[in-house]
Design a protein around this motif. Sequence first.
Motif, PDB file in Angstrom:
ATOM      1  N   ILE A  87       0.840  -1.196   0.000  1.00 46.84           N
ATOM      2  CA  ILE A  87       0.000   0.000   0.000  1.00 46.84           C
ATOM      3  C   ILE A  87       0.874   1.245   0.000  1.00 46.84           C
ATOM      4  O   ILE A  87       1.922   1.268   0.655  1.00 46.84           O
ATOM      5  CB  ILE A  87      -0.951   0.003   1.221  1.00 46.84           C
ATOM      6  N   GLY A  88       0.462   2.259  -0.758  1.00 50.15           N
ATOM      7  CA  GLY A  88       1.233   3.505  -0.779  1.00 50.15           C
ATOM      8  C   GLY A  88       1.242   4.142  -2.161  1.00 50.15           C
ATOM      9  O   GLY A  88       0.381   3.876  -3.011  1.00 50.15           O
ATOM     10  N   ASP A  89       2.244   4.984  -2.368  1.00 50.41           N
ATOM     11  CA  ASP A  89       2.389   5.742  -3.611  1.00 50.41           C
ATOM     12  C   ASP A  89       3.255   4.946  -4.583  1.00 50.41           C
ATOM     13  O   ASP A  89       4.463   4.804  -4.380  1.00 50.41           O
ATOM     14  CB  ASP A  89       3.019   7.102  -3.303  1.00 50.41           C
ATOM     15  N   PHE A  90       2.641   4.423  -5.661  1.00 50.33           N
ATOM     16  CA  PHE A  90       3.391   3.661  -6.663  1.00 50.33           C
ATOM     17  C   PHE A  90       3.951   4.572  -7.758  1.00 50.33           C
ATOM     18  O   PHE A  90       4.693   4.109  -8.626  1.00 50.33           O
ATOM     19  CB  PHE A  90       2.481   2.605  -7.301  1.00 50.33           C
ATOM     20  N   ASN A  91       3.548   5.847  -7.702  1.00 47.34           N
ATOM     21  CA  ASN A  91       4.023   6.837  -8.673  1.00 47.34           C
ATOM     22  C   ASN A  91       3.715   6.433 -10.114  1.00 47.34           C
ATOM     23  O   ASN A  91       4.435   6.805 -11.050  1.00 47.34           O
ATOM     24  CB  ASN A  91       5.534   7.072  -8.511  1.00 47.34           C
ATOM     25  N   GLU A  92       2.631   5.671 -10.278  1.00 52.93           N
ATOM     26  CA  GLU A  92       2.218   5.263 -11.618  1.00 52.93           C
ATOM     27  C   GLU A  92       0.753   4.854 -11.593  1.00 52.93           C
ATOM     28  O   GLU A  92       0.250   4.385 -10.562  1.00 52.93           O
ATOM     29  CB  GLU A  92       3.086   4.105 -12.117  1.00 52.93           C
ATOM     30  N   ALA A  93       0.073   5.041 -12.719  1.00 49.16           N
ATOM     31  CA  ALA A  93      -1.312   4.603 -12.861  1.00 49.16           C
ATOM     32  C   ALA A  93      -1.341   3.230 -13.530  1.00 49.16           C
ATOM     33  O   ALA A  93      -0.370   2.825 -14.189  1.00 49.16           O
ATOM     34  CB  ALA A  93      -2.099   5.606 -13.698  1.00 49.16           C
ATOM     35  N   LEU A  94      -2.472   2.521 -13.343  1.00 51.40           N
ATOM     36  CA  LEU A  94      -2.621   1.224 -14.007  1.00 51.40           C
ATOM     37  C   LEU A  94      -3.218   1.372 -15.400  1.00 51.40           C
ATOM     38  O   LEU A  94      -2.845   0.653 -16.333  1.00 51.40           O
ATOM     39  CB  LEU A  94      -3.521   0.311 -13.166  1.00 51.40           C
ATOM     40  N   TRP A  95      -4.175   2.302 -15.510  1.00 55.01           N
ATOM     41  CA  TRP A  95      -4.898   2.485 -16.768  1.00 55.01           C
ATOM     42  C   TRP A  95      -5.020   3.975 -17.080  1.00 55.01           C
ATOM     43  O   TRP A  95      -4.973   4.814 -16.188  1.00 55.01           O
ATOM     44  CB  TRP A  95      -6.297   1.857 -16.688  1.00 55.01           C
ATOM     45  N   ASN A  96      -5.236   4.284 -18.339  1.00 54.23           N
ATOM     46  CA  ASN A  96      -5.327   5.683 -18.735  1.00 54.23           C
ATOM     47  C   ASN A  96      -6.583   6.367 -18.207  1.00 54.23           C
ATOM     48  O   ASN A  96      -6.606   7.583 -18.054  1.00 54.23           O
ATOM     49  CB  ASN A  96      -5.279   5.813 -20.264  1.00 54.23           C
ATOM     50  N   PHE A  97      -7.644   5.575 -17.901  1.00 53.48           N
ATOM     51  CA  PHE A  97      -8.835   6.225 -17.362  1.00 53.48           C
ATOM     52  C   PHE A  97      -8.623   6.684 -15.914  1.00 53.48           C
ATOM     53  O   PHE A  97      -9.479   7.358 -15.344  1.00 53.48           O
ATOM     54  CB  PHE A  97     -10.066   5.297 -17.457  1.00 53.48           C
ATOM     55  N   GLU A  98      -7.489   6.327 -15.293  1.00 50.72           N
ATOM     56  CA  GLU A  98      -7.151   6.816 -13.959  1.00 50.72           C
ATOM     57  C   GLU A  98      -6.351   8.118 -14.031  1.00 50.72           C
ATOM     58  O   GLU A  98      -5.991   8.679 -12.997  1.00 50.72           O
ATOM     59  CB  GLU A  98      -6.331   5.772 -13.196  1.00 50.72           C
ATOM     60  N   HIS A  99      -6.086   8.578 -15.231  1.00 53.48           N
ATOM     61  CA  HIS A  99      -5.275   9.780 -15.451  1.00 53.48           C
ATOM     62  C   HIS A  99      -6.178  10.870 -16.020  1.00 53.48           C
ATOM     63  O   HIS A  99      -6.661  10.776 -17.156  1.00 53.48           O
ATOM     64  CB  HIS A  99      -4.137   9.457 -16.424  1.00 53.48           C
ATOM     65  N   PHE A 100      -6.392  11.941 -15.235  1.00 55.58           N
ATOM     66  CA  PHE A 100      -7.284  13.023 -15.644  1.00 55.58           C
ATOM     67  C   PHE A 100      -6.444  14.238 -16.029  1.00 55.58           C
ATOM     68  O   PHE A 100      -6.011  15.005 -15.168  1.00 55.58           O
ATOM     69  CB  PHE A 100      -8.243  13.373 -14.509  1.00 55.58           C
ATOM     70  N   SER A 101      -6.211  14.388 -17.335  1.00 57.44           N
ATOM     71  CA  SER A 101      -5.364  15.469 -17.816  1.00 57.44           C
ATOM     72  C   SER A 101      -5.598  15.650 -19.310  1.00 57.44           C
ATOM     73  O   SER A 101      -6.116  14.757 -19.990  1.00 57.44           O
ATOM     74  CB  SER A 101      -3.894  15.161 -17.542  1.00 57.44           C
ATOM     75  N   VAL A 102      -5.226  16.820 -19.813  1.00 55.12           N
ATOM     76  CA  VAL A 102      -5.334  17.067 -21.250  1.00 55.12           C
ATOM     77  C   VAL A 102      -4.434  16.115 -22.015  1.00 55.12           C
ATOM     78  O   VAL A 102      -4.793  15.606 -23.082  1.00 55.12           O
ATOM     79  CB  VAL A 102      -4.969  18.540 -21.562  1.00 55.12           C
ATOM     80  N   THR A 103      -3.254  15.868 -21.472  1.00 53.55           N
ATOM     81  CA  THR A 103      -2.280  14.985 -22.121  1.00 53.55           C
ATOM     82  C   THR A 103      -2.371  13.580 -21.517  1.00 53.55           C
ATOM     83  O   THR A 103      -2.153  13.401 -20.313  1.00 53.55           O
ATOM     84  CB  THR A 103      -0.846  15.518 -21.935  1.00 53.55           C
ATOM     85  N   PRO A 104      -2.719  12.564 -22.317  1.00 51.54           N
ATOM     86  CA  PRO A 104      -2.825  11.205 -21.785  1.00 51.54           C
ATOM     87  C   PRO A 104      -1.459  10.622 -21.440  1.00 51.54           C
ATOM     88  O   PRO A 104      -0.428  11.069 -21.938  1.00 51.54           O
ATOM     89  CB  PRO A 104      -3.493  10.430 -22.928  1.00 51.54           C
ATOM     90  N   ARG A 105      -1.476   9.612 -20.593  1.00 51.36           N
ATOM     91  CA  ARG A 105      -0.243   8.923 -20.227  1.00 51.36           C
ATOM     92  C   ARG A 105       0.104   7.917 -21.320  1.00 51.36           C
ATOM     93  O   ARG A 105      -0.781   7.264 -21.880  1.00 51.36           O
ATOM     94  CB  ARG A 105      -0.441   8.189 -18.888  1.00 51.36           C
ATOM     95  N   ALA A 106       1.380   7.751 -21.606  1.00 57.04           N
ATOM     96  CA  ALA A 106       1.805   6.796 -22.632  1.00 57.04           C
ATOM     97  C   ALA A 106       1.496   5.373 -22.165  1.00 57.04           C
ATOM     98  O   ALA A 106       1.800   5.008 -21.032  1.00 57.04           O
ATOM     99  CB  ALA A 106       3.290   6.956 -22.921  1.00 57.04           C
TER     100      ALA A 106
END
Length: 358
Positions: free
Chosen positions: A19-38
């Motif tokens: 548990i904690g900060d993994f500093n990464e998302a699993l899926w792009n729908f977890e990333h809310f930004s104009v620029t999507p995550r690669a």
Amino acid sequence: MWSKLQNLKSVSNLPWLVIGDFNEALWNFEHFSVTPRAEAQLVPFRDTLEICGLVDLGFSGVPFTYDNKRSGSVNVRVRLDRAVATNAWRNLFDFASVDHIPSPCSDHVAIFLKGEPDLGPVGGKGRRYEVSWERDSSLPEVIKQAWAAVGEVQNRAQLRDALTITMRTLGTWSRKFGNVMRELAKSRTQLEELMSMNADREDIRKVSDRMNELLYQEEMLWMQRSRISWLKEGDRNTIFFHSKAVWRARKNKIRQLTDSIGVVHSDFAAMSKLANEYFRGIFSADASPDASPVIDLWETMVTTEDNDRLCAPFSDKEISDAMFQIGPLKAPGPDGFPACFFQRNWSTIKESVIAAGD
């Protein structure tokens, strides 16, 4: 990080929670930004969880755990923090759940993992003087008026009644604060809604200020219950105070008692009766022994003058000195008042306390 997790998995098959900060998302729908995550950036995280047999425990609350606090097109919100566990761990903790708790003090939300409740015998709870009430400037006047309404106090019974009436008055007066935990939960929900709506920063700041005050009150509440006196409040030590309070509660909790014939009791009413009878027995005087043969063998060590001083009535100064030597939050009595209540209102209640002790 991913290789370290995989190495840990290779050396142990024990139930596992991460548990904690993994500093990464699993899926792009977890990333809310104009620029999507690669997508290539996300795949190593997913592969690592699959190799390690770790499953996301889900969450309730806002769908992101990090907010860069910027406005417009440069705002980034993403779910970087989470709890993942193996099926072996999930089988041990069937009711585990994760809450996202917004905080005005960080760009990350808190990850709160909840397990099963601690069930056990519970007795009735009396009223308690809360140190957090002292944040209100009107408290001294409320206490002064409540004490004046009691009238003259001449003995301990009247002092006990005066404290009971004062606690009742404070209980009514303190309703305006509400329950700190509930008010904090409301503020968190409000902050969560404002963050989800991308509301005006001024509105978020107002709720954050209110939440900061409630967090301070919560810290004082847990500090009072932890009985920690060597650490100063106001430094956001709520987690430490809470941990100590929970530890004290678990350590001091009596789950069962054994009577004189070996029968084990776990019912609260039965344990209360058993404890009352036990202490009543050991503190009762036994008139049968004759101590005079032993007393006659003792050499007199206390002179008449010393004895007169020892038996003299306590002076006002001695009573005051003793009162202010008590730890402010140490062991409140059954009336619910810790020593700090007497110390901070000594000018109001001093005469009554001294009169009751004569």
